[in-house]
Design an enzyme around this catalytic site. Structure first.
Site, PDB file in Angstrom:
ATOM      1  N   GLU A   9       0.804  -1.224   0.000  1.00  0.00           N
ATOM      2  CA  GLU A   9       0.000   0.000   0.000  1.00  0.00           C
ATOM      3  C   GLU A   9       0.834   1.271   0.000  1.00  0.00           C
ATOM      4  O   GLU A   9       0.307   2.365  -0.206  1.00  0.00           O
ATOM      5  CB  GLU A   9      -0.964   0.016   1.200  1.00  0.00           C
ATOM      6  CG  GLU A   9      -0.347   0.331   2.548  1.00  0.00           C
ATOM      7  CD  GLU A   9       0.294  -0.874   3.201  1.00  0.00           C
ATOM      8  OE1 GLU A   9       0.260  -0.937   4.426  1.00  0.00           O
ATOM      9  OE2 GLU A   9       0.836  -1.731   2.492  1.00  0.00           O
ATOM     10  N   ASP A  82      -0.426  -3.923   4.917  1.00  0.00           N
ATOM     11  CA  ASP A  82      -0.109  -4.123   6.331  1.00  0.00           C
ATOM     12  C   ASP A  82      -0.896  -5.287   6.923  1.00  0.00           C
ATOM     13  O   ASP A  82      -2.052  -5.543   6.543  1.00  0.00           O
ATOM     14  CB  ASP A  82      -0.418  -2.849   7.127  1.00  0.00           C
ATOM     15  CG  ASP A  82       0.608  -1.757   6.871  1.00  0.00           C
ATOM     16  OD1 ASP A  82       1.662  -2.060   6.292  1.00  0.00           O
ATOM     17  OD2 ASP A  82       0.352  -0.591   7.252  1.00  0.00           O
ATOM     18  N   ASP A  84      -2.934  -6.026   9.286  1.00  0.00           N
ATOM     19  CA  ASP A  84      -3.991  -5.731  10.233  1.00  0.00           C
ATOM     20  C   ASP A  84      -5.319  -5.668   9.484  1.00  0.00           C
ATOM     21  O   ASP A  84      -5.391  -5.975   8.290  1.00  0.00           O
ATOM     22  CB  ASP A  84      -3.710  -4.420  10.981  1.00  0.00           C
ATOM     23  CG  ASP A  84      -3.580  -3.224  10.041  1.00  0.00           C
ATOM     24  OD1 ASP A  84      -3.819  -3.376   8.828  1.00  0.00           O
ATOM     25  OD2 ASP A  84      -3.232  -2.132  10.517  1.00  0.00           O
ATOM     26  N   TYR A 299       6.241  -4.218  12.860  1.00  0.00           N
ATOM     27  CA  TYR A 299       4.951  -3.569  12.581  1.00  0.00           C
ATOM     28  C   TYR A 299       4.418  -2.887  13.831  1.00  0.00           C
ATOM     29  O   TYR A 299       4.439  -3.457  14.927  1.00  0.00           O
ATOM     30  CB  TYR A 299       3.954  -4.605  12.070  1.00  0.00           C
ATOM     31  CG  TYR A 299       2.691  -3.983  11.551  1.00  0.00           C
ATOM     32  CD1 TYR A 299       2.725  -3.033  10.532  1.00  0.00           C
ATOM     33  CD2 TYR A 299       1.453  -4.321  12.085  1.00  0.00           C
ATOM     34  CE1 TYR A 299       1.573  -2.456  10.057  1.00  0.00           C
ATOM     35  CE2 TYR A 299       0.296  -3.755  11.615  1.00  0.00           C
ATOM     36  CZ  TYR A 299       0.355  -2.815  10.599  1.00  0.00           C
ATOM     37  OH  TYR A 299      -0.790  -2.229  10.141  1.00  0.00           O
ATOM     38  N   ARG A 301       1.378  -1.627  14.635  1.00  0.00           N
ATOM     39  CA  ARG A 301      -0.008  -1.730  15.109  1.00  0.00           C
ATOM     40  C   ARG A 301      -0.196  -3.136  15.678  1.00  0.00           C
ATOM     41  O   ARG A 301      -0.490  -4.088  14.960  1.00  0.00           O
ATOM     42  CB  ARG A 301      -0.995  -1.446  13.974  1.00  0.00           C
ATOM     43  CG  ARG A 301      -0.950   0.003  13.510  1.00  0.00           C
ATOM     44  CD  ARG A 301      -2.018   0.325  12.479  1.00  0.00           C
ATOM     45  NE  ARG A 301      -1.894   1.713  12.067  1.00  0.00           N
ATOM     46  CZ  ARG A 301      -1.184   2.130  11.017  1.00  0.00           C
ATOM     47  NH1 ARG A 301      -0.525   1.251  10.287  1.00  0.00           N
ATOM     48  NH2 ARG A 301      -1.126   3.408  10.702  1.00  0.00           N
TER      49      ARG A 301
END
Length: 802
Positions: A9, A82, A84, A299, A301
């Site tokens: 992204e 990502d 998540d 990462y 998050r």
């Protein structure tokens, strides 16, 4: 054999992957989401099982065309946004657009952007995670339903531009409830008494009065304190008991998203949004000279403090080699996750412990280095030995009175050698208290002095970003990945302001909260919101269907919306009733919303047009603001001018309002209150024959305005007297301001002539190069004249320009 297509992204992430994968993959970036619900409508077909109407985001059509073209030429497709829920939604929507290519589509997850992690992820690709996507879908639909169905009610009842949100409004409620606690708090007086004592050996002892006859003493006034001081001044002192304890303090676990946001707020004064933006850059990759782009942290998050075995081993090796074996615990610490934690990703840590902050200083920006150092030190400290402290408590008898003194000595720093966790009250450190002398029980002490001190109990403090994030996390409201945007929205909508880095609700925020709590008690219920988060987690684990979650919520919510449309108090038209009486007609005063914010208005409007500002007393009770001081006479109608406060600060207003609407600003360019008398000029308005007066804009730019404003709104810039230097232009340079408030000088013939100067021009030619004008510049606080031509270095002191 063709290449496979790898889609991420972020362009930065794409560059970092290119460094490791070379030309083995065609790596493309979607630049965030490619689809979303429409911005100008609900976008949900409620009657058809809450079917979402996703559409391609404006401006992303070109991105999708390029991805489709690349997919047609690829052997297979790897989706690597990502790891998540948001990343899963991005991957899912891209997959929907690329299925027509009939290529195999895989999902890969990069917890960190290192060579081994990337290669391992690509060797073991998975499938798209439907339940994770559905959890994101359910959250998106819930937020859209709440926002798009409550916000219009606020527009109708109060003012356009207001908003409500499923988590945002609950966060505002916490801030407002804390403010109510503060306003309702009754401060109580209390006293402490400290005796300074000395024994056979130094240092002196500071002992605080604790009790009398075995019971704790509560000192509530000066009279009681003075009586006890008298007793202490006449008493003899003796060490009655000495307690010595060995304490250990364990390190804090490595960062998860919420604790990183909290600690960055405490130690670096970064807000949550800034913290996450910097962390994103550190994760996606930073240029490290010859190494190229390298992902420096895992990462960011995550809500799990879990660590990979390789990371733990690396940390223990670094600690042993650089600090010594005594700093390495026999068994590596293991940190437990909170109940209900999604353990998909490990904690936030450096991708390599062998990159200490001091080695990264040349490659990172100042804010990146500060955050990286925080993450690196917290991770290393989490794998170190506990700190060891010696605590001594000395009980001292003075007749019937008992005093206590305590001291703490750091025996072994352990993890504190690297890192000490911050706290919301600003305290922290090595926990060393005053050192106490080595005295045996029964030893006599000599009194040096007795010091009584008055105190008052304090109300609970307002939330800082750190303490608010902790409160949201502890109550299970929202997710750490959403906290940054929530903090931003409640300030952008002017529901809260920050005073001394703490959230304070505005009058608008209090009003919106009161109306929402009264009309949507279920939606704004803290426990209900936490329960909804738990249901979204169950959707992700496959234990509950997303549609059932939406249907259960909407049944009660829709009924509340219909009630609120008719029953919510109409602040815009009717006002919010108060207990204050109108001094002109005797009717009740109501709170209304106007272009300058909330104000008091007579409920008899329009028959009675009495209005005024209001304030709150120390307990939050609404009272009419005192009428401003009389400061001169209105030049239009000869009535008194009084000081008032408006949306843009203090100003003078004519007491003849609404017949006379004359006003004057009371702020100087720095925002300081300062009355500005009207300066009349000899120039005549070409529209109404009135005289021009000199006014100032919000940016502090002087301009000419007609004295008959608002009947005549004619304005004119004030020229500098310098002709525009552009060829064949007959304009004059005037002072202007950019959208961001920065001053510059432009031509009156704009937009035909786009000449600008960032320095103030002076109508004097350059004696060296013949340029038509000079400019005023400054150096070390001293102004001077200079030629604007870069090839000419002419300068002169302005004092010679007479």
């Amino acid at each position: 054999m063709g290449k496979s297509l790898l889609i991420v992204e972020s362009p930065t992430k794409a560059r970092t992957l290119s460094r490791y994968l070379g030309d083995r993959f065609d790596i493309r970036a979607s630049v965030g989401h490619v689809k979303d619900l429409p911005a100008n409508e609900l976008g949900i077909n409620i009657e058809n099982k809450f079917e979402p109407h996703y559409q391609v985001i404006k401006g992303k059509e070109k991105v999708i065309r390029e991805l489709k073209k690349a997919a047609a030429q690829a052997d297979s497709i790897y989706l690597a946004p990502d790891p998540d829920r948001e990343g899963e939604a991005i991957a899912w929507h891209i997959a929907e657009e690329l299925r027509s290519s009939q290529k195999e589509i895989y999902r890969v997850l990069f917890n960190e952007l290192t060579r081994n992690a990337i290669e391992n992820a690509l060797k073991q690709p998975g499938e798209l995670h439907q339940q994770k996507f559905e959890a994101q879908l359910a959250r998106r639909l819930l937020d859209r339903l709440v926002g798009y169905q409550i916000s219009p009610i606020l527009w109708d009842k109060i003012s356009r531009g207001l908003s409500a949100g499923r988590v945002q409004s609950v966060t505002l409620r916490l801030i407002c409830e804390r403010e109510h606690e503060i306003l309702a708090f009754d401060s109580e007086e209390y006293w402490t008494i400290t005796a300074l004592l000395e024994g056979e050996v130094k240092p002196q002892i500071e002992a605080r009065l604790w009790g009398k006859a075995g019971k704790k003493v509560k000192i509530v006034n000066q009279e009681q304190a003075s009586a006890l001081v008298t007793v202490l001044e006449q008493a003899s002192y003796q060490v009655e008991k000495v307690e010595k304890k060995k304490r250990t303090r364990s390190p804090a676990p490595p960062f998860i998203t919420s604790t990183l946001q909290q600690e960055a707020a405490r130690k670096l004064r970064y807000n949550a949004q800034r913290t996450m933006a910097i962390a994103q850059r550190l994760y996606e990759g930073v240029e490290l000279g010859k190494e190229g782009a390298v992902g420096l942290i895992t990462y960011m998050r995550t809500d799990s403090p879990r660590l990979a075995k390789e990371a733990v081993t690396g940390a223990r090796t670094w600690i042993r080699d650089n600090l010594g074996t005594e700093y390495v615990p026999k068994k590596a610490p293991v940190y437990r996750s909170r109940k209900g934690t999604q353990d998909a990703h490990e904690a936030i840590r450096p991708t390599s412990v062998t990159r200490p902050p001091e080695q990264m200083a040349a490659s990172l920006k100042k804010d990146e280095l500060a955050l990286y150092e925080l993450i690196w030190k917290r991770f290393v400290a989490s794998q170190m030995s506990p700190a060891q402290l010696d605590q001594t408590i000395m009980h001292i008898a003075a007749g019937e009175l008992m005093l206590r003194a305590s001291g703490t000595v750091l025996r072994f720093p352990g993890f504190m050698q690297i890192y000490i966790e911050g706290s919301d009250n600003g305290e922290g450190g090595l926990e060393e208290g005053p050192k106490l002398p080595d005295l045996e029980e029964g030893k006599s002490l000599k009194l040096v002095k007795v010091e009584p001190k008055q105190h008052f109990t304090q109300p609970p403090p307002r939330f800082t970003e750190a303490s608010l994030i902790r409160e949201l996390e502890e109550k299970g409201i929202g997710r750490p990945s959403t906290y940054a945007s929530i903090m931003q929205v409640i300030q952008k909508k002017e529901y809260t302001i920050k005073e001394k880095r703490r959230f304070k609700p505005t009058e608008l925020g209090m009003l919106v909260n009161d109306l929402l709590v009264a009309n949507f008690p279920e939606v704004l219920n803290v426990a209900f919101t936490a329960q909804m988060e738990a249901k979204l987690d169950q959707v992700e684990t496959g234990n509950q269907g997303w549609l059932q979650v939406i249907e259960d919520f909407y049944q009660q919510f829709h009924q509340a919306v219909e009630r609120a449309q008719t029953e919510m108090i109409d602040v815009k038209r009717e006002g919010l009733p108060t207990e204050l009486d109108c001094e002109k007609c005797g009717k009740k005063m109501h709170i209304r919303w106007g272009k300058n914010g909330l104000f008091l208005s007579c409920s008899g409007y329009p028959t009675c047009k009495n209005s005024k500002n209001f304030a709150r007393d120390s307990k939050g009770k609404i009272q009419a603001a005192a009428e401003g001081d009389v400061r001169g006479t209105c030049e239009l109608c000869s009535r008194d001018m009084v000081a008032k406060n408006g949306r843009f600060g203090p100003f003078l207003a004519c007491t003849g309002y609404p017949e006379c609407k004359n006003t004057r600003s009371l702020q100087n360019e720095k925002g300081e209150e300062k009355e500005k008398t009207v300066q009349y000029t000899d120039e005549v308005c070409d529209k109404c024959d009135g005289r021009f007066v000199i006014r100032k804009s919000r940016q502090g730019i002087s301009f000419l305005a007609c004295e008959n404003y608002p009947r005549c709104r004619n304005t004119r810039p004030i020229g500098t007297g310098v002709a525009c230097p552009q060829t064949e232009c007959d304009g004059e340079l005037v002072e202007r301001a950019s959208k961001r408030g920065k001053r510059f000088y432009g031509c009156t013939r704009y937009p035909k002539c786009r000449f600008i100067s960032w320095s103030r021009p002076v109508d004097k030619g350059c004696p060296t190069c013949g340029n038509a004008y000079l400019v005023i510049r400054s150096s070390k606080g001293e102004e001077y004249l200079a030629c604007p031509e870069k090839t000419c270095g002419y300068k002169e002191n302005p004092s010679t320009n007479d």
